[in-house]
Design an enzyme around this catalytic site. Structure first.
Site, PDB file in Angstrom:
ATOM      1  N   GLN A  41      -4.873  -1.681   9.653  1.00 59.08           N
ATOM      2  CA  GLN A  41      -4.696  -3.010   9.047  1.00 59.08           C
ATOM      3  C   GLN A  41      -5.227  -4.100   9.977  1.00 59.08           C
ATOM      4  O   GLN A  41      -4.877  -4.149  11.157  1.00 59.08           O
ATOM      5  CB  GLN A  41      -3.200  -3.227   8.740  1.00 59.08           C
ATOM      6  CG  GLN A  41      -2.894  -4.518   8.009  1.00 59.08           C
ATOM      7  CD  GLN A  41      -3.474  -4.559   6.594  1.00 59.08           C
ATOM      8  OE1 GLN A  41      -3.383  -3.613   5.830  1.00 59.08           O
ATOM      9  NE2 GLN A  41      -4.080  -5.692   6.239  1.00 59.08           N
ATOM     10  N   ASP A  60     -11.323   2.506   3.917  1.00 58.82           N
ATOM     11  CA  ASP A  60     -11.579   1.065   3.824  1.00 58.82           C
ATOM     12  C   ASP A  60     -13.081   0.786   3.731  1.00 58.82           C
ATOM     13  O   ASP A  60     -13.491  -0.328   3.424  1.00 58.82           O
ATOM     14  CB  ASP A  60     -11.023   0.345   5.073  1.00 58.82           C
ATOM     15  CG  ASP A  60      -9.736  -0.418   4.781  1.00 58.82           C
ATOM     16  OD1 ASP A  60      -9.465  -0.688   3.590  1.00 58.82           O
ATOM     17  OD2 ASP A  60      -9.017  -0.740   5.741  1.00 58.82           O
ATOM     18  N   LYS A  91       0.843  -1.209   0.000  1.00 55.96           N
ATOM     19  CA  LYS A  91       0.000   0.000   0.000  1.00 55.96           C
ATOM     20  C   LYS A  91       0.874   1.253   0.000  1.00 55.96           C
ATOM     21  O   LYS A  91       0.604   2.204  -0.735  1.00 55.96           O
ATOM     22  CB  LYS A  91      -0.953  -0.012   1.213  1.00 55.96           C
ATOM     23  CG  LYS A  91      -2.048  -1.069   1.062  1.00 55.96           C
ATOM     24  CD  LYS A  91      -2.861  -1.301   2.322  1.00 55.96           C
ATOM     25  CE  LYS A  91      -3.792  -2.498   2.129  1.00 55.96           C
ATOM     26  NZ  LYS A  91      -4.534  -2.882   3.333  1.00 55.96           N
TER      27      LYS A  91
END
Ligand code: NAD
Length: 291
Positions: A96, A119, A52
């Site tokens: 994460q 997200d 990422k």
């Protein structure tokens, strides 16, 4: 059979984002800034976060990686999130997953400002998504929609079977495929671990989206001729012939199922790279919306 090439498509999307960022710079505007919070040192998570950050560099975004030890207290993580929520320079951020067991994942996701939730995991975004309102669509489902759209796979009136009902893939996918709009208008069946006679259902599917995490679960005798296959699974399977000691396998027995499929995603190189590209896309959207 057409291979739904996620690597190529994600590169196309990243290049489109790069062009948009260059134009922002030329206009003297602030470029998008994505932050990622990583708690602990899980091998797969380190790999994902690393990809990422590299993707941010490629498109010209600013990026910040916040690394916290395994022993981080829930309160400390919530404080870190509060800081990112309040930091005006950060347009979007992700935490994460998975988190260490002592941290309540739901509490953490709820703490993220929905306007920075690139997200798309916050209930506000999930609710808006389900109601066709402007939101952040979770990156993996967003990537799947893009693949279907860009390869002009017909979804309207088709029977889509989703296997797996996770909050990040299966459940949102089942909603999105039934919605009006591109890559939607499907008749959807959502299946899970309590579904009876799964293969009777999958044999009726025009499109199958598989997200359960069992290597090579979907076999050729479970699908009909001409089916469209989207394989979300990523499993590490021990393989002595590989330098790193394992191979990456999807949820689909690719060799046999691809012989019957009209379109199919490979693993690796299918849904995985699309997920990262769509996270960048959401961050660009966050910058534009917050400007
Ligand atoms: P999960 O691991 O949270 O849940 C698995 C789901 O599969 C559950 O809903 C369960 O009901 C269902 N299931 C289990 N056994 C079943 C069976 N025999 N029949 C029908 N359904 C069954 O799901 P997840 O987080 O969506 O992850 C699934 C896979 O996708 C994993 O391999 C994960 O690594 C991968 N993944 C990939 C990406 C990507 O970017 N490509 C993103 C997220 C997840």
């Amino acid at each position: 059979m057409v291979l739904l090439d996620g690597k190529k498509t994600s590169n196309d999307i990243k290049d489109e984002i790069k062009v948009a960022v260059t134009a922002m710079k030329e206009r003297g505007e602030k470029v998008p800034h994505l932050a990622a919070v990583l708690v602990g040192s899980d091998g797969a998570s380190l790999t994902y976060v690393g990809s990422k950050v590299r993707a941010c560099e490629y498109v010209g975004f600013d990026s910040t990686l916040v690394e916290l030890p395994d022993t981080t207290a829930e309160e400390e993580l919530l404080n870190t999130i509060k800081g990112l929520n309040e930091n005006e320079d950060i347009d979007g951020f992700i935490v994460q997953l998975p988190l260490p067991k002592h941290i309540d994942e739901q509490k953490v996701l709820m703490a993220v400002n929905p306007n920075k939730d690139v997200d798309g995991f916050h209930p506000e975004n999930f609710g808006k998504m389900a109601l066709d309102m402007e939101s952040f669509i979770p990156a993996t489902p967003f990537g799947i929609l893009q693949l279907l759209e860009r390869y002009q796979v017909e979804t309207k009136g088709k029977h889509t079977v989703v296997i797996g009902r996770s909050h990040i893939v299966g459940r949102p996918m089942s909603i999105l495929m039934s919605q009006k709009g591109p890559a939607g208008n499907s008749t959807v069946t959502l299946t899970h671990s309590h579904t009876k006679n799964l293969s009777e259902i999958t044999k009726q599917a025009d499109i199958i989206i598989v997200a359960l995490g069992v290597p090579e679960f979907l076999k050729a005798d479970m699908v009909k001729e001409g089916v469209v296959i989207i394989d979300v699974g990523i499993s590490r399977v021990p393989d002595a012939s590989k330098k790193r000691g394992y191979a990456i396998k999807g949820d689909v027995a690719f060799a046999e199922v691809s012989e019957k499929a009209s379109f199919i995603t490979p693993v690796p190189g299918g849904v995985g790279p699309m997920t990262i590209a769509m996270l960048l896309k959401n961050t660009l959207l966050a910058r534009e919306r917050n400007a």
